[in-house]
Design a protein around this motif. Structure first.
Motif, PDB file in Angstrom:
ATOM      1  N   LEU A  54       0.833  -1.211   0.000  1.00 26.48           N
ATOM      2  CA  LEU A  54       0.000   0.000   0.000  1.00 26.48           C
ATOM      3  C   LEU A  54       0.864   1.256   0.000  1.00 26.48           C
ATOM      4  CD1 LEU A  54      -2.933  -0.495   2.557  1.00 26.48           C
ATOM      5  CD2 LEU A  54      -3.124   0.252   0.192  1.00 26.48           C
ATOM      6  N   MET A  55       1.861   1.274   0.870  1.00 29.37           N
ATOM      7  CA  MET A  55       2.757   2.424   0.970  1.00 29.37           C
ATOM      8  C   MET A  55       3.534   2.611  -0.333  1.00 29.37           C
ATOM      9  SD  MET A  55       4.155   1.812   4.845  1.00 29.37           S
ATOM     10  CE  MET A  55       5.185   3.272   4.941  1.00 29.37           C
ATOM     11  N   TYR A  56       4.044   1.524  -0.866  1.00 34.15           N
ATOM     12  CA  TYR A  56       4.864   1.560  -2.078  1.00 34.15           C
ATOM     13  C   TYR A  56       4.056   2.099  -3.266  1.00 34.15           C
ATOM     14  CZ  TYR A  56       8.088  -0.018  -5.702  1.00 34.15           C
ATOM     15  OH  TYR A  56       8.952  -0.058  -6.762  1.00 34.15           O
ATOM     16  N   LYS A  57       2.829   1.579  -3.430  1.00 29.48           N
ATOM     17  CA  LYS A  57       2.000   1.975  -4.575  1.00 29.48           C
ATOM     18  C   LYS A  57       1.490   3.403  -4.463  1.00 29.48           C
ATOM     19  CE  LYS A  57       0.661  -2.734  -5.589  1.00 29.48           C
ATOM     20  NZ  LYS A  57      -0.329  -3.772  -5.375  1.00 29.48           N
ATOM     21  N   LEU A  71      12.078   5.193  -2.454  1.00 32.58           N
ATOM     22  CA  LEU A  71      13.377   4.537  -2.303  1.00 32.58           C
ATOM     23  C   LEU A  71      13.696   4.292  -0.830  1.00 32.58           C
ATOM     24  CD1 LEU A  71      15.966   3.468  -3.619  1.00 32.58           C
ATOM     25  CD2 LEU A  71      16.870   5.795  -3.531  1.00 32.58           C
ATOM     26  N   MET A  72      13.375   5.261   0.018  1.00 37.46           N
ATOM     27  CA  MET A  72      13.617   5.107   1.463  1.00 37.46           C
ATOM     28  C   MET A  72      12.895   3.903   2.035  1.00 37.46           C
ATOM     29  SD  MET A  72      13.243   8.699   3.343  1.00 37.46           S
ATOM     30  CE  MET A  72      14.129  10.100   2.798  1.00 37.46           C
ATOM     31  N   ILE A  73      11.571   3.839   1.808  1.00 33.87           N
ATOM     32  CA  ILE A  73      10.809   2.738   2.416  1.00 33.87           C
ATOM     33  C   ILE A  73      11.206   1.398   1.815  1.00 33.87           C
ATOM     34  CG2 ILE A  73       8.869   4.207   3.089  1.00 33.87           C
ATOM     35  CD1 ILE A  73       7.270   2.818   0.796  1.00 33.87           C
ATOM     36  N   THR A  74      11.593   1.395   0.532  1.00 36.55           N
ATOM     37  CA  THR A  74      12.018   0.145  -0.105  1.00 36.55           C
ATOM     38  C   THR A  74      13.335  -0.344   0.462  1.00 36.55           C
ATOM     39  OG1 THR A  74      10.870   0.845  -2.111  1.00 36.55           O
ATOM     40  CG2 THR A  74      12.395  -0.978  -2.320  1.00 36.55           C
ATOM     41  N   LEU A  75      14.289   0.557   0.648  1.00 42.62           N
ATOM     42  CA  LEU A  75      15.574   0.160   1.255  1.00 42.62           C
ATOM     43  C   LEU A  75      15.375  -0.317   2.686  1.00 42.62           C
ATOM     44  CD1 LEU A  75      18.069   2.840  -0.105  1.00 42.62           C
ATOM     45  CD2 LEU A  75      18.127   0.381  -0.528  1.00 42.62           C
ATOM     46  N   LEU A  76      14.520   0.376   3.436  1.00 40.59           N
ATOM     47  CA  LEU A  76      14.230  -0.058   4.808  1.00 40.59           C
ATOM     48  C   LEU A  76      13.631  -1.464   4.798  1.00 40.59           C
ATOM     49  CD1 LEU A  76      12.718   3.214   6.322  1.00 40.59           C
ATOM     50  CD2 LEU A  76      14.774   2.057   7.142  1.00 40.59           C
ATOM     51  N   ARG A 158       9.109  10.935  10.506  1.00 40.40           N
ATOM     52  CA  ARG A 158       7.916  11.740  10.170  1.00 40.40           C
ATOM     53  C   ARG A 158       7.390  11.389   8.786  1.00 40.40           C
ATOM     54  NH1 ARG A 158      10.698  16.918  12.403  1.00 40.40           N
ATOM     55  NH2 ARG A 158      10.005  16.867  14.561  1.00 40.40           N
ATOM     56  N   ILE A 159       8.287  11.213   7.839  1.00 38.58           N
ATOM     57  CA  ILE A 159       7.886  10.840   6.481  1.00 38.58           C
ATOM     58  C   ILE A 159       7.154   9.502   6.510  1.00 38.58           C
ATOM     59  CG2 ILE A 159       8.827  10.005   4.271  1.00 38.58           C
ATOM     60  CD1 ILE A 159      10.999  12.238   4.592  1.00 38.58           C
ATOM     61  N   PHE A 160       7.707   8.542   7.238  1.00 37.51           N
ATOM     62  CA  PHE A 160       7.108   7.212   7.336  1.00 37.51           C
ATOM     63  C   PHE A 160       5.715   7.300   7.959  1.00 37.51           C
ATOM     64  CE2 PHE A 160       6.553   2.876   8.799  1.00 37.51           C
ATOM     65  CZ  PHE A 160       7.156   2.133   7.800  1.00 37.51           C
ATOM     66  N   LYS A 161       5.594   8.068   9.021  1.00 39.51           N
ATOM     67  CA  LYS A 161       4.309   8.239   9.702  1.00 39.51           C
ATOM     68  C   LYS A 161       3.289   8.882   8.767  1.00 39.51           C
ATOM     69  CE  LYS A 161       2.356  10.150  13.941  1.00 39.51           C
ATOM     70  NZ  LYS A 161       2.640  10.916  15.155  1.00 39.51           N
ATOM     71  N   ASP A 162       3.728   9.870   7.995  1.00 43.44           N
ATOM     72  CA  ASP A 162       2.846  10.557   7.053  1.00 43.44           C
ATOM     73  C   ASP A 162       2.347   9.603   5.969  1.00 43.44           C
ATOM     74  OD1 ASP A 162       1.651  12.940   5.765  1.00 43.44           O
ATOM     75  OD2 ASP A 162       3.182  12.559   4.228  1.00 43.44           O
ATOM     76  N   ILE A 163       3.228   8.773   5.444  1.00 42.19           N
ATOM     77  CA  ILE A 163       2.825   7.815   4.408  1.00 42.19           C
ATOM     78  C   ILE A 163       1.807   6.821   4.979  1.00 42.19           C
ATOM     79  CG2 ILE A 163       3.607   5.982   2.845  1.00 42.19           C
ATOM     80  CD1 ILE A 163       6.341   7.456   2.771  1.00 42.19           C
ATOM     81  N   CYS A 164       2.072   6.339   6.186  1.00 44.17           N
ATOM     82  CA  CYS A 164       1.134   5.405   6.843  1.00 44.17           C
ATOM     83  C   CYS A 164      -0.240   6.050   7.007  1.00 44.17           C
ATOM     84  CB  CYS A 164       1.671   4.975   8.210  1.00 44.17           C
ATOM     85  SG  CYS A 164       3.029   3.823   8.127  1.00 44.17           S
ATOM     86  N   PHE A 165      -0.256   7.301   7.420  1.00 51.32           N
ATOM     87  CA  PHE A 165      -1.510   8.016   7.617  1.00 51.32           C
ATOM     88  C   PHE A 165      -2.261   8.165   6.290  1.00 51.32           C
ATOM     89  CE2 PHE A 165      -3.892  12.034   7.695  1.00 51.32           C
ATOM     90  CZ  PHE A 165      -4.778  11.752   8.740  1.00 51.32           C
ATOM     91  N   ARG A 166      -1.537   8.544   5.234  1.00 49.36           N
ATOM     92  CA  ARG A 166      -2.181   8.775   3.934  1.00 49.36           C
ATOM     93  C   ARG A 166      -2.764   7.504   3.324  1.00 49.36           C
ATOM     94  NH1 ARG A 166       0.924  10.580  -0.167  1.00 49.36           N
ATOM     95  NH2 ARG A 166       2.896  10.369   0.890  1.00 49.36           N
ATOM     96  N   VAL A 167      -2.168   6.351   3.579  1.00 49.90           N
ATOM     97  CA  VAL A 167      -2.705   5.103   3.009  1.00 49.90           C
ATOM     98  C   VAL A 167      -3.699   4.416   3.943  1.00 49.90           C
ATOM     99  CG1 VAL A 167      -0.691   4.720   1.548  1.00 49.90           C
ATOM    100  CG2 VAL A 167      -0.778   3.642   3.782  1.00 49.90           C
ATOM    101  N   GLY A 168      -3.895   4.971   5.132  1.00 42.08           N
ATOM    102  CA  GLY A 168      -4.915   4.447   6.036  1.00 42.08           C
ATOM    103  C   GLY A 168      -4.468   3.346   6.973  1.00 42.08           C
ATOM    104  N   ILE A 169      -3.191   3.260   7.272  1.00 41.71           N
ATOM    105  CA  ILE A 169      -2.710   2.271   8.244  1.00 41.71           C
ATOM    106  C   ILE A 169      -2.971   2.850   9.631  1.00 41.71           C
ATOM    107  CG2 ILE A 169      -0.699   1.039   9.141  1.00 41.71           C
ATOM    108  CD1 ILE A 169       0.456   1.147   6.276  1.00 41.71           C
ATOM    109  N   HIS A 176      11.247   1.141  12.017  1.00 39.59           N
ATOM    110  CA  HIS A 176      11.799  -0.094  12.579  1.00 39.59           C
ATOM    111  C   HIS A 176      10.863  -1.281  12.320  1.00 39.59           C
ATOM    112  CE1 HIS A 176      14.997  -1.815  15.029  1.00 39.59           C
ATOM    113  NE2 HIS A 176      14.087  -2.581  15.583  1.00 39.59           N
ATOM    114  N   SER A 177       9.579  -1.004  12.093  1.00 39.23           N
ATOM    115  CA  SER A 177       8.615  -2.066  11.788  1.00 39.23           C
ATOM    116  C   SER A 177       8.962  -2.770  10.484  1.00 39.23           C
ATOM    117  CB  SER A 177       7.204  -1.487  11.683  1.00 39.23           C
ATOM    118  OG  SER A 177       6.812  -0.868  12.873  1.00 39.23           O
ATOM    119  N   THR A 178       9.613  -2.064   9.566  1.00 37.11           N
ATOM    120  CA  THR A 178      10.019  -2.695   8.305  1.00 37.11           C
ATOM    121  C   THR A 178      11.111  -3.712   8.560  1.00 37.11           C
ATOM    122  OG1 THR A 178      11.637  -0.960   7.835  1.00 37.11           O
ATOM    123  CG2 THR A 178       9.436  -0.666   6.914  1.00 37.11           C
TER     124      THR A 178
END
Length: 189
Positions: A54-57, A71-76, A158-169, A176-178
């Protein structure tokens, strides 16, 4: 003012010392009175493959900041590196689908590798990154400042949290969850 983990640790030391005294000096003490409850932390629940997808797409490769975040979330996700290691990743340490990272917990370095799909993202991102004027060799720099400075761990969080919020997680997820998520996925295969 002490955290439950510190109290648990202190009581464990006392319990072990009493056990030592009983074994060595035949000291009699009702050791069963020292029941130490294990304190559990649920701060890092693993990110699931569906959540990662969801985050990636949700992130585009056509816009520079979105590409950087993808790229950040994918490397993580693929490498299992810590956020501090991600922010200290240097372009000069990378070559051919792998990189040397400097461990933040000890002084040793280690090698990480990623998939060709991530390598394609990296090949698309690097020209944009090189275009930003920066005196340093950091892979991830802030787009908001000139000259571009190294991105901080807090910015990545913050970026990670924002992406999670936008996709509805809804559940708490951190970068660290990754680290836990990808490992759990591989163990389940």
């Amino acid at each position: 003012s002490y955290s439950p983990k510190k109290l648990q640790y202190g009581l464990s030391i006392i319990k072990d010392y009493i056990g030592y005294c009983q074994a060595v000096h035949n000291f009699q003490f009702p050791r069963h009175l020292f029941k130490v409850k294990k304190e559990r932390s649920d701060s890092h629940k693993p990110l699931t493959k569906q959540e990662f997808d969801l985050m990636y797409k949700s992130l585009s490769v056509n816009e520079p900041m979105s590409l950087q975040r993808k790229l950040m979330i994918t490397l993580l996700w693929e490498t299992g590196i810590r956020v501090g290691e991600l922010t200290r990743l240097k372009i000069s340490d990378m070559s051919g689908g792998e990189a040397i990272i400097h461990n933040e917990k000890n002084t040793r370095s280690r090698m990480i590798a990623w998939t060709p799909k991530t390598d394609a993202l990296l090949a698309r991102y690097l020209p944009l990154r090189r275009h930003l004027k920066s005196k340093q060799d950091w892979l991830f720099v802030s787009f908001h400042y000139y000259p571009a400075g190294k991105m901080t761990t807090r910015q990545v969080q913050r970026i990670f949290k924002d992406i999670c919020f936008r996709v509805g997680i809804k559940e708490k997820r951190t970068p660290h969850s990754t680290r836990h998520g990808f490992v759990h996925l591989k163990l389940d295969e």
